[in-house]
Design a protein around this motif. Structure first.
Motif, PDB file in Angstrom:
ATOM      1  N   LEU A 197      -5.421   6.719   1.723  1.00  0.00           N
ATOM      2  CA  LEU A 197      -5.839   5.378   1.274  1.00  0.00           C
ATOM      3  C   LEU A 197      -4.620   4.483   1.096  1.00  0.00           C
ATOM      4  O   LEU A 197      -4.600   3.331   1.534  1.00  0.00           O
ATOM      5  CB  LEU A 197      -6.601   5.466  -0.058  1.00  0.00           C
ATOM      6  CG  LEU A 197      -7.997   6.118  -0.020  1.00  0.00           C
ATOM      7  CD1 LEU A 197      -8.522   6.357  -1.437  1.00  0.00           C
ATOM      8  CD2 LEU A 197      -8.972   5.247   0.761  1.00  0.00           C
ATOM      9  N   GLN A 198      -3.600   5.058   0.442  1.00  0.00           N
ATOM     10  CA  GLN A 198      -2.393   4.252   0.204  1.00  0.00           C
ATOM     11  C   GLN A 198      -1.767   3.804   1.521  1.00  0.00           C
ATOM     12  O   GLN A 198      -1.387   2.637   1.684  1.00  0.00           O
ATOM     13  CB  GLN A 198      -1.386   5.034  -0.639  1.00  0.00           C
ATOM     14  CG  GLN A 198      -0.191   4.164  -1.007  1.00  0.00           C
ATOM     15  CD  GLN A 198       0.830   4.875  -1.880  1.00  0.00           C
ATOM     16  OE1 GLN A 198       0.560   5.947  -2.419  1.00  0.00           O
ATOM     17  NE2 GLN A 198       1.992   4.269  -2.008  1.00  0.00           N
ATOM     18  N   GLU A 223      -0.591  -0.284   5.533  1.00  0.00           N
ATOM     19  CA  GLU A 223      -0.680  -0.720   6.934  1.00  0.00           C
ATOM     20  C   GLU A 223      -1.291  -2.120   7.053  1.00  0.00           C
ATOM     21  O   GLU A 223      -0.958  -2.885   7.948  1.00  0.00           O
ATOM     22  CB  GLU A 223      -1.623   0.229   7.666  1.00  0.00           C
ATOM     23  CG  GLU A 223      -1.069   0.927   8.856  1.00  0.00           C
ATOM     24  CD  GLU A 223      -2.061   2.011   9.264  1.00  0.00           C
ATOM     25  OE1 GLU A 223      -3.151   1.654   9.739  1.00  0.00           O
ATOM     26  OE2 GLU A 223      -1.738   3.201   9.052  1.00  0.00           O
ATOM     27  N   HIS A 224      -2.222  -2.404   6.141  1.00  0.00           N
ATOM     28  CA  HIS A 224      -2.862  -3.724   6.160  1.00  0.00           C
ATOM     29  C   HIS A 224      -2.126  -4.738   5.280  1.00  0.00           C
ATOM     30  O   HIS A 224      -2.689  -5.767   4.922  1.00  0.00           O
ATOM     31  CB  HIS A 224      -4.332  -3.612   5.746  1.00  0.00           C
ATOM     32  CG  HIS A 224      -5.177  -2.985   6.811  1.00  0.00           C
ATOM     33  ND1 HIS A 224      -5.231  -1.622   7.001  1.00  0.00           N
ATOM     34  CD2 HIS A 224      -5.955  -3.529   7.783  1.00  0.00           C
ATOM     35  CE1 HIS A 224      -6.032  -1.353   8.017  1.00  0.00           C
ATOM     36  NE2 HIS A 224      -6.474  -2.489   8.523  1.00  0.00           N
ATOM     37  N   ASP A 278       0.307  -4.097  -3.342  1.00  0.00           N
ATOM     38  CA  ASP A 278       0.459  -2.927  -4.205  1.00  0.00           C
ATOM     39  C   ASP A 278      -0.473  -1.816  -3.726  1.00  0.00           C
ATOM     40  O   ASP A 278      -1.500  -1.525  -4.333  1.00  0.00           O
ATOM     41  CB  ASP A 278       0.163  -3.321  -5.664  1.00  0.00           C
ATOM     42  CG  ASP A 278       0.740  -2.316  -6.632  1.00  0.00           C
ATOM     43  OD1 ASP A 278       1.066  -1.197  -6.196  1.00  0.00           O
ATOM     44  OD2 ASP A 278       0.854  -2.635  -7.824  1.00  0.00           O
ATOM     45  N   SER A 279      -0.073  -1.182  -2.639  1.00  0.00           N
ATOM     46  CA  SER A 279      -0.964  -0.217  -1.980  1.00  0.00           C
ATOM     47  C   SER A 279      -1.253   0.988  -2.869  1.00  0.00           C
ATOM     48  O   SER A 279      -2.344   1.528  -2.859  1.00  0.00           O
ATOM     49  CB  SER A 279      -0.371   0.223  -0.655  1.00  0.00           C
ATOM     50  OG  SER A 279       0.902   0.756  -0.868  1.00  0.00           O
ATOM     51  N   ARG A 280      -0.276   1.382  -3.673  1.00  0.00           N
ATOM     52  CA  ARG A 280      -0.480   2.561  -4.518  1.00  0.00           C
ATOM     53  C   ARG A 280      -1.533   2.276  -5.603  1.00  0.00           C
ATOM     54  O   ARG A 280      -2.430   3.065  -5.849  1.00  0.00           O
ATOM     55  CB  ARG A 280       0.839   2.985  -5.164  1.00  0.00           C
ATOM     56  CG  ARG A 280       0.658   4.251  -5.946  1.00  0.00           C
ATOM     57  CD  ARG A 280       1.955   4.959  -6.281  1.00  0.00           C
ATOM     58  NE  ARG A 280       1.663   6.195  -6.977  1.00  0.00           N
ATOM     59  CZ  ARG A 280       1.325   7.329  -6.376  1.00  0.00           C
ATOM     60  NH1 ARG A 280       1.223   7.376  -5.067  1.00  0.00           N
ATOM     61  NH2 ARG A 280       1.081   8.414  -7.084  1.00  0.00           N
ATOM     62  N   ARG A 281      -1.396   1.099  -6.221  1.00  0.00           N
ATOM     63  CA  ARG A 281      -2.355   0.745  -7.272  1.00  0.00           C
ATOM     64  C   ARG A 281      -3.760   0.600  -6.684  1.00  0.00           C
ATOM     65  O   ARG A 281      -4.737   1.089  -7.239  1.00  0.00           O
ATOM     66  CB  ARG A 281      -1.931  -0.554  -7.976  1.00  0.00           C
ATOM     67  CG  ARG A 281      -2.799  -0.900  -9.175  1.00  0.00           C
ATOM     68  CD  ARG A 281      -2.257  -2.120  -9.928  1.00  0.00           C
ATOM     69  NE  ARG A 281      -2.051  -3.264  -9.043  1.00  0.00           N
ATOM     70  CZ  ARG A 281      -2.993  -4.118  -8.703  1.00  0.00           C
ATOM     71  NH1 ARG A 281      -4.208  -3.982  -9.158  1.00  0.00           N
ATOM     72  NH2 ARG A 281      -2.723  -5.125  -7.885  1.00  0.00           N
ATOM     73  N   GLU A 282      -3.853  -0.067  -5.535  1.00  0.00           N
ATOM     74  CA  GLU A 282      -5.160  -0.251  -4.886  1.00  0.00           C
ATOM     75  C   GLU A 282      -5.815   1.088  -4.584  1.00  0.00           C
ATOM     76  O   GLU A 282      -7.005   1.289  -4.832  1.00  0.00           O
ATOM     77  CB  GLU A 282      -5.008  -1.028  -3.573  1.00  0.00           C
ATOM     78  CG  GLU A 282      -4.839  -2.517  -3.733  1.00  0.00           C
ATOM     79  CD  GLU A 282      -6.020  -3.218  -4.397  1.00  0.00           C
ATOM     80  OE1 GLU A 282      -7.142  -2.681  -4.396  1.00  0.00           O
ATOM     81  OE2 GLU A 282      -5.807  -4.323  -4.933  1.00  0.00           O
ATOM     82  N   ALA A 283      -5.007   2.020  -4.026  1.00  0.00           N
ATOM     83  CA  ALA A 283      -5.539   3.328  -3.647  1.00  0.00           C
ATOM     84  C   ALA A 283      -5.999   4.089  -4.893  1.00  0.00           C
ATOM     85  O   ALA A 283      -7.064   4.707  -4.904  1.00  0.00           O
ATOM     86  CB  ALA A 283      -4.466   4.121  -2.901  1.00  0.00           C
TER      87      ALA A 283
END
Ligand code: GLN
Length: 282
Positions: free
Chosen positions: A11-12, A17-18, A22-27
């Protein structure tokens, strides 16, 4: 092996990639909501295996999230005050600021004798405010109203799921209360101007109901109506709690200029913005 940890990493990487900042928090948020556990607990479950079907459903959530849909609509609920509140595209997602409003009202109602007292929550939407208050004060008689039948269907579901008995009324603002009076009234009306609406973030603009957001051309239409009509609907020493836009403090103070209002107070949210307007009658 498909584990929680592997899904989190995937997910991260997808958010990253998109180009989500804050990819870590979103995931983490997406996955803990998907598994219905706290983000803290997620990290004790990283080794846990997932079925093919769980992985597939999580990837459907990701797809929707990547299109900007708020997580609350994807998961279908949010925690609000002491309640789990179901949401769909017919109701506004309850905001954290509104929990401050509930907290302030709780503080005040805790000192009053509530038997035979009524509270109306107008523009109730999901019902979050009135339901949280009824849960906290079972002795209070609570009416929830909204102009939208679709929204009221969500309100009814939330009342049932939170096991509170409340009365529902459909209609525009005070219309369903013609000839009645209340001791307490709370309203978080649509308060955004047309101009502000156009500039909203697409996560709001594309997914949340316009009806729940826009308060006429200038954003103050509901306050104008309330200022004109409320005096007929309140018992002596009535209390009114309103949520307002952070630039609307002076405007609402002007609108409620009748000497009928013996107390008028603007209060701030955690960010220090003017956000609430509290009134008391003679
Ligand atoms: N009362 C609901 C809330 O506070 C809905 C408000 C609205 O639709 N304007 O979230």
């Amino acid at each position: 092996m498909k584990t929680v940890g592997a899904l989190l990493a995937w997910l991260q990487a997808s958010f990253s990639e998109h180009h989500w900042s804050d990819s870590r928090r979103e995931a983490t948020e997406l996955l803990s909501s998907f598994l219905d556990i706290s983000p803290g607990d997620l990290f004790f479950q990283l080794e846990k295996p997932l079925t093919e079907q769980e992985w597939e459903s999580a990837s459907q959530w990701l797809k929707r999230r990547l299109q900007g849909e708020p997580l609350a609509y994807i998961s279908g609920s949010v925690d609000f005050y002491d309640c789990k509140i179901t949401v769909n595209s017919h109701v506004l997602i309850p905001r954290q600021e509104t929990e401050i409003l509930v907290d302030r009202i709780v503080e005040e109602l805790a000192t009053e004798d509530l038997s035979n007292r009524t509270l109306w929550d107008l523009c109730t939407g999901s019902g979050c405010i009135g339901i949280a208050l009824k849960k906290r004060f079972p002795a209070l008689t609570v009416y929830l109203s909204d102009i939208s039948a679709e929204a009221l269907a969500v309100t009814a579901k939330n009342a049932e799921e939170n096991r509170v008995h409340v009365e529902l009324k459909q209609g525009n603002l005070l219309e369903p209360f013609k000839g009645l009076k209340t001791h307490y009234l709370v309203c978080n009306p649509p308060y955004i101007s047309m101009e502000e609406y156009k500039q909203l973030d697409s996560s709001v603009l594309d997914f949340e109901p316009k009806l729940a957001l826009v308060g006429g051309v200038h954003g103050d239409e509901f306050y104008q109506k309330l200022a004109a009509q409320l005096p007929h609907y309140l018992f002596p020493h009535g209390k009114v709690w309103l949520e307002i836009g952070f630039q609307q403090g002076e405007r609402v103070r002007q609108l409620f200029n009748d000497p009928f209002w013996v107390k008028k107070e603007i209060e701030n949210d955690w960010a220090g913005h003017q956000r609430f307007f509290f009134l008391e009658t003679e």
